[in-house]
Design an enzyme around this catalytic site. Sequence first.
Site, mmCIF file in Angstrom:
data_model
loop_
_atom_site.group_PDB
_atom_site.id
_atom_site.type_symbol
_atom_site.label_atom_id
_atom_site.label_comp_id
_atom_site.label_asym_id
_atom_site.label_seq_id
_atom_site.Cartn_x
_atom_site.Cartn_y
_atom_site.Cartn_z
ATOM 1 N N ASP A 13 0.815 -1.216 0.000
ATOM 2 C CA ASP A 13 0.000 0.000 0.000
ATOM 3 C C ASP A 13 0.849 1.266 0.000
ATOM 4 O O ASP A 13 0.458 2.296 0.550
ATOM 5 C CB ASP A 13 -0.960 0.031 1.213
ATOM 6 C CG ASP A 13 -1.774 -1.237 1.316
ATOM 7 O OD1 ASP A 13 -2.291 -1.669 0.275
ATOM 8 O OD2 ASP A 13 -1.864 -1.808 2.416
ATOM 9 N N GLU A 14 2.020 1.192 -0.624
ATOM 10 C CA GLU A 14 2.907 2.362 -0.658
ATOM 11 C C GLU A 14 2.508 3.355 -1.740
ATOM 12 O O GLU A 14 3.016 4.482 -1.759
ATOM 13 C CB GLU A 14 4.359 1.934 -0.918
ATOM 14 C CG GLU A 14 4.988 1.064 0.154
ATOM 15 C CD GLU A 14 4.803 -0.413 -0.136
ATOM 16 O OE1 GLU A 14 4.050 -0.751 -1.081
ATOM 17 O OE2 GLU A 14 5.393 -1.235 0.581
ATOM 18 N N LYS A 16 2.337 2.151 -5.182
ATOM 19 C CA LYS A 16 3.057 1.681 -6.379
ATOM 20 C C LYS A 16 2.244 1.928 -7.637
ATOM 21 O O LYS A 16 2.795 2.181 -8.702
ATOM 22 C CB LYS A 16 3.348 0.170 -6.273
ATOM 23 C CG LYS A 16 4.278 -0.184 -5.149
ATOM 24 C CD LYS A 16 4.440 -1.684 -5.007
ATOM 25 C CE LYS A 16 3.195 -2.416 -4.544
ATOM 26 N NZ LYS A 16 2.740 -2.097 -3.191
ATOM 27 N N ASN A 38 -5.085 -10.250 -4.044
ATOM 28 C CA ASN A 38 -4.896 -9.653 -2.712
ATOM 29 C C ASN A 38 -4.435 -8.206 -2.834
ATOM 30 O O ASN A 38 -4.560 -7.418 -1.903
ATOM 31 C CB ASN A 38 -3.862 -10.450 -1.884
ATOM 32 C CG ASN A 38 -2.600 -10.805 -2.631
ATOM 33 O OD1 ASN A 38 -2.536 -10.666 -3.835
ATOM 34 N ND2 ASN A 38 -1.605 -11.286 -1.918
ATOM 35 N N GLY A 40 -4.162 -4.262 -4.256
ATOM 36 C CA GLY A 40 -5.149 -3.233 -4.581
ATOM 37 C C GLY A 40 -4.419 -1.975 -4.971
ATOM 38 O O GLY A 40 -3.665 -1.420 -4.183
ATOM 39 N N HIS A 41 -4.572 -1.569 -6.209
ATOM 40 C CA HIS A 41 -3.968 -0.309 -6.650
ATOM 41 C C HIS A 41 -5.089 0.668 -6.926
ATOM 42 O O HIS A 41 -6.071 0.295 -7.547
ATOM 43 C CB HIS A 41 -3.224 -0.445 -7.983
ATOM 44 C CG HIS A 41 -2.210 -1.530 -8.006
ATOM 45 N ND1 HIS A 41 -1.087 -1.518 -7.236
ATOM 46 C CD2 HIS A 41 -2.145 -2.655 -8.738
ATOM 47 C CE1 HIS A 41 -0.375 -2.594 -7.481
ATOM 48 N NE2 HIS A 41 -1.002 -3.306 -8.391
ATOM 49 N N THR A 42 -4.914 1.905 -6.502
ATOM 50 C CA THR A 42 -5.857 2.930 -6.902
ATOM 51 C C THR A 42 -5.115 3.891 -7.808
ATOM 52 O O THR A 42 -4.068 4.407 -7.437
ATOM 53 C CB THR A 42 -6.405 3.691 -5.677
ATOM 54 O OG1 THR A 42 -6.894 2.722 -4.754
ATOM 55 C CG2 THR A 42 -7.526 4.637 -6.056
ATOM 56 N N THR A 128 -6.123 -11.592 3.170
ATOM 57 C CA THR A 128 -7.202 -10.915 2.454
ATOM 58 C C THR A 128 -8.345 -11.890 2.118
ATOM 59 O O THR A 128 -9.346 -11.483 1.558
ATOM 60 C CB THR A 128 -6.680 -10.312 1.147
ATOM 61 O OG1 THR A 128 -6.104 -11.380 0.370
ATOM 62 C CG2 THR A 128 -5.627 -9.240 1.404
ATOM 63 N N GLN A 225 2.074 -5.955 -3.175
ATOM 64 C CA GLN A 225 2.399 -5.993 -1.742
ATOM 65 C C GLN A 225 3.729 -5.258 -1.494
ATOM 66 O O GLN A 225 4.044 -4.349 -2.237
ATOM 67 C CB GLN A 225 2.445 -7.442 -1.202
ATOM 68 C CG GLN A 225 1.089 -8.110 -1.133
ATOM 69 C CD GLN A 225 0.650 -8.726 -2.439
ATOM 70 O OE1 GLN A 225 1.395 -9.429 -3.087
ATOM 71 N NE2 GLN A 225 -0.576 -8.471 -2.832
ATOM 72 N N THR A 302 -9.905 -5.036 1.021
ATOM 73 C CA THR A 302 -10.782 -5.531 2.089
ATOM 74 C C THR A 302 -11.523 -4.418 2.823
ATOM 75 O O THR A 302 -12.432 -4.704 3.594
ATOM 76 C CB THR A 302 -9.946 -6.297 3.142
ATOM 77 O OG1 THR A 302 -8.962 -5.387 3.660
ATOM 78 C CG2 THR A 302 -9.252 -7.504 2.545
HETATM 79 P P1 IMP Z 1 -2.633 -12.815 1.770
HETATM 80 O O1 IMP Z 1 -1.662 -12.258 0.792
HETATM 81 O O2 IMP Z 1 -4.067 -12.536 1.433
HETATM 82 O O3 IMP Z 1 -2.367 -14.258 2.075
HETATM 83 O O4 IMP Z 1 -2.403 -12.032 3.164
HETATM 84 C C1 IMP Z 1 -1.175 -12.170 3.910
HETATM 85 C C2 IMP Z 1 -0.796 -10.856 4.564
HETATM 86 O O5 IMP Z 1 -0.435 -9.918 3.559
HETATM 87 C C3 IMP Z 1 -1.925 -10.195 5.358
HETATM 88 O O6 IMP Z 1 -1.354 -9.496 6.447
HETATM 89 C C4 IMP Z 1 -2.510 -9.200 4.366
HETATM 90 O O7 IMP Z 1 -3.159 -8.129 5.016
HETATM 91 C C5 IMP Z 1 -1.247 -8.745 3.663
HETATM 92 N N1 IMP Z 1 -1.492 -8.255 2.304
HETATM 93 C C6 IMP Z 1 -1.795 -8.982 1.212
HETATM 94 N N2 IMP Z 1 -1.917 -8.186 0.142
HETATM 95 C C7 IMP Z 1 -1.684 -6.936 0.559
HETATM 96 C C8 IMP Z 1 -1.631 -5.665 -0.106
HETATM 97 O O8 IMP Z 1 -1.811 -5.539 -1.319
HETATM 98 N N3 IMP Z 1 -1.350 -4.597 0.680
HETATM 99 C C9 IMP Z 1 -1.094 -4.713 2.009
HETATM 100 N N4 IMP Z 1 -1.120 -5.876 2.663
HETATM 101 C C10 IMP Z 1 -1.411 -6.983 1.942
#
Ligand code: IMP
Length: 425
Positions: A13-14, A16, A38, A40-42, A128, A225, A302
């Site tokens: 969530d920096e 990117k 998982n 999310g880019h805005t 997520t 991520q 989420t």
């Molecule tokens: P997963 O990738 O859904 O298995 O989640 C594993 C961990 O990575 C959890 O703490 C999520 O909140 C975090 N996570 C996954 N995708 C993102 C993202 O795009 N931004 C921030 N945290 C993420």
Amino acid sequence: MPARVVVGAQWGDEGKGKITDILAESADVVVRYQGGSNAGHTVVVGSNSFKLHLIPSGILHESTLCVMASGTIIDPICLADEMIGLRERDITCDNVRISENAHVIMPYHRLLDGLQEESRGAGSIGTTRRGIGPTYTDKTRRMPRSIRMVDLLDQGVLRDAVAAQLAQKNVIFQEMYGHAPLSVDEVIEEISGALPIVTPYVTDARAIIRGCLSRDEQVVLEGAQGTFLDLDYGTYPFVTSSHPVSGGACLGTGVAPTEIGEVIAVVKAYTTRVGAGAFVTELEDATGENLRELGAEYGTTTGRPRRCGWLDGVALRTSAELNGATGLAVTKLDVLDELETIQIATAYDIGGERVDRMPENLDHMEDARPVYEEMQGWQQPLGECKKVADLPAQARAYLDRMTELADTAIWAVSVGPEREQTVAF
Ligand code: IMP
């Protein structure tokens, strides 16, 4: 022309998406190298705000190919929804390409992720629930074979693979979670609407990337991520199941390390994290709440409120090294506009010992206390700054300190969500 990598330097969530979108303007191809829905880019263009989970941020530039490489995992339902949504806003998506080898997030992966998280209770990772862990687990388990995008092109192969997967998964669903078994028909039915939308874009992604590199075209490799969610280098086990670090760009795309020329580490001017796990500079007070509100720190995927805290210079230094950062893209500097003073953690105190790198044994992270340095805020809006000279002295001092801590020059600074609100260095 060597490839450029865009990597998240913190816990995701920096911002990117915005940086990739800017690079995409002159790029021939933008390639997402890991992760799935998982992310999310805005991306904000004028009054339009686009929330993307799978499609690389370059999608808004029609002449830029947007590739989801073999290191990514694809949820066809999510991808189809995203493509339909973009088409409704006149973005054709005809520039999308999906690797034949990318593994598929199936409905049973999403179900399993949710059931696992619920059963973990207070010990949950805070995933997520998009099926990320179960899909990468199936990929590495190998037998029964996990389903790849190319398998979606052949109904016979698909049915056999789903049947083999369900023979295993249904035992888990029933015996561990008391959940009713899934049938092959219902799983195939669930994804069937998405298949005609996404499968026309399944192709040999590596050949596309190779072609671009050999023609000396601009290739941008986009991570999802962030560094400390990396399976090997993140705050395990509170991590994702892939490799967001810049090295993951090679694994996930087939581009060789020697073909990468630049690594742009995207770092937010403060720190956020969603989900569980160590967070040394977390602010569980009104200042943290203030950052969350000013920075609109709620998950794109989420909707969860993000945990907020000061910039962690120890994490930044470690991240710059792990990624071989050649430049920092600092985002959301404007969120700090109103603050009178700003703290940066420049070291950790772990049991009385001062350390300036994240410890390899992450159990020590739980005991780490931040050693803060206080800096003056600028207390004026940065949103209109167009060039370095427009930035107030205190903001430049803050950026200089980031450069010192990371031993990496600033490449650009974002002072607002719009493309134009970017100061190049
Ligand atoms: P997963 O990738 O859904 O298995 O989640 C594993 C961990 O990575 C959890 O703490 C999520 O909140 C975090 N996570 C996954 N995708 C993102 C993202 O795009 N931004 C921030 N945290 C993420």
